[in-house]
Design a protein around this motif. Structure first.
Motif, PDB file in Angstrom:
ATOM      1  N   ALA A 237       0.828  -1.209   0.000  1.00  0.00           N
ATOM      2  CA  ALA A 237       0.000   0.000   0.000  1.00  0.00           C
ATOM      3  C   ALA A 237       0.859   1.255   0.000  1.00  0.00           C
ATOM      4  CB  ALA A 237      -0.935   0.004   1.206  1.00  0.00           C
ATOM      5  N   THR A 238       2.078   1.167   0.504  1.00  0.00           N
ATOM      6  CA  THR A 238       2.993   2.309   0.438  1.00  0.00           C
ATOM      7  C   THR A 238       3.339   2.622  -1.012  1.00  0.00           C
ATOM      8  OG1 THR A 238       3.951   1.683   2.577  1.00  0.00           O
ATOM      9  CG2 THR A 238       5.191   3.234   1.233  1.00  0.00           C
ATOM     10  N   ASN A 239       3.526   1.570  -1.811  1.00  0.00           N
ATOM     11  CA  ASN A 239       3.840   1.771  -3.229  1.00  0.00           C
ATOM     12  C   ASN A 239       2.659   2.337  -3.998  1.00  0.00           C
ATOM     13  OD1 ASN A 239       6.297   0.463  -2.685  1.00  0.00           O
ATOM     14  ND2 ASN A 239       5.431  -1.535  -3.176  1.00  0.00           N
ATOM     15  N   SER A 240       1.458   1.951  -3.627  1.00  0.00           N
ATOM     16  CA  SER A 240       0.274   2.354  -4.381  1.00  0.00           C
ATOM     17  C   SER A 240      -0.386   3.582  -3.769  1.00  0.00           C
ATOM     18  CB  SER A 240      -0.718   1.194  -4.460  1.00  0.00           C
ATOM     19  OG  SER A 240      -1.069   0.714  -3.164  1.00  0.00           O
ATOM     20  N   LEU A 241      -1.030   3.428  -2.636  1.00  0.00           N
ATOM     21  CA  LEU A 241      -1.798   4.517  -2.029  1.00  0.00           C
ATOM     22  C   LEU A 241      -0.923   5.704  -1.653  1.00  0.00           C
ATOM     23  CD1 LEU A 241      -4.213   2.472   0.273  1.00  0.00           C
ATOM     24  CD2 LEU A 241      -4.592   3.267  -2.071  1.00  0.00           C
ATOM     25  N   CYS A 242       0.288   5.430  -1.185  1.00  0.00           N
ATOM     26  CA  CYS A 242       1.154   6.517  -0.709  1.00  0.00           C
ATOM     27  C   CYS A 242       1.907   7.230  -1.830  1.00  0.00           C
ATOM     28  CB  CYS A 242       2.134   5.995   0.344  1.00  0.00           C
ATOM     29  SG  CYS A 242       1.326   5.449   1.857  1.00  0.00           S
ATOM     30  N   HIS A 243       1.477   6.995  -3.069  1.00  0.00           N
ATOM     31  CA  HIS A 243       1.937   7.817  -4.181  1.00  0.00           C
ATOM     32  C   HIS A 243       0.754   8.448  -4.906  1.00  0.00           C
ATOM     33  CE1 HIS A 243       6.361   7.355  -4.693  1.00  0.00           C
ATOM     34  NE2 HIS A 243       6.152   6.354  -3.863  1.00  0.00           N
ATOM     35  N   VAL A 244      -0.443   8.312  -4.302  1.00  0.00           N
ATOM     36  CA  VAL A 244      -1.650   8.872  -4.918  1.00  0.00           C
ATOM     37  C   VAL A 244      -2.452   9.702  -3.927  1.00  0.00           C
ATOM     38  CG1 VAL A 244      -3.834   8.326  -6.077  1.00  0.00           C
ATOM     39  CG2 VAL A 244      -1.792   6.954  -6.560  1.00  0.00           C
ATOM     40  N   TYR A 245      -2.738   9.141  -2.750  1.00  0.00           N
ATOM     41  CA  TYR A 245      -3.620   9.793  -1.785  1.00  0.00           C
ATOM     42  C   TYR A 245      -2.844  10.197  -0.532  1.00  0.00           C
ATOM     43  CZ  TYR A 245      -6.946   7.335  -4.760  1.00  0.00           C
ATOM     44  OH  TYR A 245      -7.635   6.857  -5.837  1.00  0.00           O
ATOM     45  N   SER A 247      -1.179  13.661   2.064  1.00  0.00           N
ATOM     46  CA  SER A 247      -0.627  15.019   2.103  1.00  0.00           C
ATOM     47  C   SER A 247       0.814  15.032   1.621  1.00  0.00           C
ATOM     48  CB  SER A 247      -0.699  15.568   3.536  1.00  0.00           C
ATOM     49  OG  SER A 247       0.091  14.775   4.411  1.00  0.00           O
ATOM     50  N   ARG A 248       1.250  16.197   1.124  1.00  0.00           N
ATOM     51  CA  ARG A 248       2.624  16.385   0.671  1.00  0.00           C
ATOM     52  C   ARG A 248       3.209  17.635   1.341  1.00  0.00           C
ATOM     53  NH1 ARG A 248       0.034  14.951  -4.403  1.00  0.00           N
ATOM     54  NH2 ARG A 248       0.689  12.845  -5.011  1.00  0.00           N
ATOM     55  N   PRO A 249       3.623  17.518   2.587  1.00  0.00           N
ATOM     56  CA  PRO A 249       4.146  18.691   3.293  1.00  0.00           C
ATOM     57  C   PRO A 249       5.525  19.132   2.809  1.00  0.00           C
ATOM     58  CG  PRO A 249       4.325  16.751   4.671  1.00  0.00           C
ATOM     59  CD  PRO A 249       3.533  16.343   3.476  1.00  0.00           C
ATOM     60  N   PHE A 250       6.250  18.236   2.108  1.00  0.00           N
ATOM     61  CA  PHE A 250       7.597  18.580   1.662  1.00  0.00           C
ATOM     62  C   PHE A 250       7.724  18.458   0.149  1.00  0.00           C
ATOM     63  CE2 PHE A 250       8.352  17.068   6.054  1.00  0.00           C
ATOM     64  CZ  PHE A 250       8.992  18.197   6.560  1.00  0.00           C
ATOM     65  N   LYS A 251       8.617  19.253  -0.421  1.00  0.00           N
ATOM     66  CA  LYS A 251       8.951  19.156  -1.835  1.00  0.00           C
ATOM     67  C   LYS A 251       9.945  18.012  -2.012  1.00  0.00           C
ATOM     68  CE  LYS A 251      10.168  23.466  -1.610  1.00  0.00           C
ATOM     69  NZ  LYS A 251      10.715  24.818  -1.897  1.00  0.00           N
ATOM     70  N   SER A 252       9.479  16.926  -2.593  1.00  0.00           N
ATOM     71  CA  SER A 252      10.310  15.732  -2.733  1.00  0.00           C
ATOM     72  C   SER A 252      10.689  15.447  -4.175  1.00  0.00           C
ATOM     73  CB  SER A 252       9.579  14.511  -2.155  1.00  0.00           C
ATOM     74  OG  SER A 252       8.353  14.300  -2.834  1.00  0.00           O
TER      75      SER A 252
END
Length: 324
Positions: A237-245, A247-252
């Motif tokens: 789920a880190t590979n899938s959900l955590c690249h779509v849904y 927050s993005r608090p940092f510029k990565s």
């Protein structure tokens, strides 16, 4: 290994793999090895899934008790600790240093999670960081077309499709240090036995406590196969959900996100935007309210003298990357 910044990554991607020697290619292209890996991947995914379905169906006849719950939670925590603190922060990113016995223990625990051997896992993860959300990223959800159909195809690929595809990362390019480490190379060589041991341990414990063969079966199911299935879904789920849904608090420089609701079961890995902004940090929960169980383990190791050179970003580094 320090991952390249976005500009150098794009430059390398634009160059492609033309002109590179076989040892410098991103993936192994041997059809025979890919066929074997596809079969092993299918077995690794299918058996825990079937075991989980069987365990749930068996609840109608044999309810589980405290022993099975304890084995499920305990074995899950130990093996995901091995994946997140060992495979991820220690081996993939060298976020801290520790003793050889601790390194070996973490490598064995991570191997019991049945997510590939330590060298394979590290090579895949470093490849992901070098090409995050760009072609050659082994499991980006953003390279499969536009619209709802493209999004669904991307989510499927990033969650499970990439596992079944049979692509093998070039360990000589991405994980040469793992191959040169005698202790870790030996652990990696015995990968299949650690997976089996991770199934046998809960079966034996439940059998000894209950003194029944049914206890052996329940221990195998709940502390073994169900635990493996849940661990695979959470980390994937880190590979899938955590690249779509999220927050993005940092510029990565990519599309990684933070998902707090997965933080506990993933041992902090779902704080993924934090991680991609500061990949070499041993601490992923950068705010007091961000739950990071992996951080707790690292600090216990540090407090007992078993970890040192623990890396984390400074306030100025975090401020420089904070999203507007």
């Amino acid at each position: 290994m320090e991952v390249q910044n976005l500009e150098s990554t794009k430059a390398r991607q634009a160059m492609g793999t033309k002109g590179l020697s076989s040892r410098d290619r991103v993936r192994v292209t041997n059809d025979y090895f890919q066929k074997i890996y596809r079969r092993l991947s299918l077995i690794t995914v299918l058996i825990p899934f079937i075991g989980t379905v069987f365990a749930i169906a068996l609840l109608w006849y044999v309810p589980i008790g405290a022993v099975e719950v304890g084995l499920l939670v305990g074995m899950y925590a130990l093996t995901i600790l091995g994946v997140e603190v060992g495979f991820h922060r220690l081996f993939s990113h060298r976020a801290f240093e520790t003793t050889t016995p601790v390194r070996v223990a973490l490598a064995i625990l991570g191997s019991m999670a049945a997510q590939g051997g330590v060298t394979f896992w590290v090579a895949h993860h470093r490849c992901h960081h070098q090409y995050t959300d760009l072609p050659n990223d082994p499991h980006s959800p953003h390279l499969h077309g536009e619209g709802i159909r493209g999004r669904l195809r991307g989510l499927w690929h990033s969650h499970l499709g990439w596992v079944l595809k049979g692509e093998i990362p070039n360990s000589m390019l991405f994980a040469k240090d793992m191959l040169r480490d005698p202790a870790i190379a030996k652990v990696n060589q015995w990968q299949q036995y650690w997976v089996i041991l991770g199934l046998v341990i809960p079966a034996v414990i439940d059998g000894l406590i209950s003194r029944t063969w049914m206890g052996v079966l329940l221990g195998l199911l709940w502390g073994g196969l169900v635990r493996v299935f849940l661990g695979q879904q959470v980390i994937n789920a880190t590979n899938s959900l955590c690249h779509v849904y999220g927050s993005r608090p940092f510029k990565s420089g990519d599309r990684s996100t933070n998902n707090l609701w997965l933080a506990i079961p993933s041992f902090g890995q779902s704080l993924h935007n934090n991680h991609h902004a500061f990949p070499s940090s041993a601490i992923v929960g950068l705010k007091w309210w961000q739950i990071d169980p992996g951080n707790w383990v690292v600090w216990i190791l540090k407090a007992t003298g078993l970890a040192w050179n623990v890396k984390m970003p400074s306030e100025s580094q975090m401020e420089a990357k904070r999203a507007v």
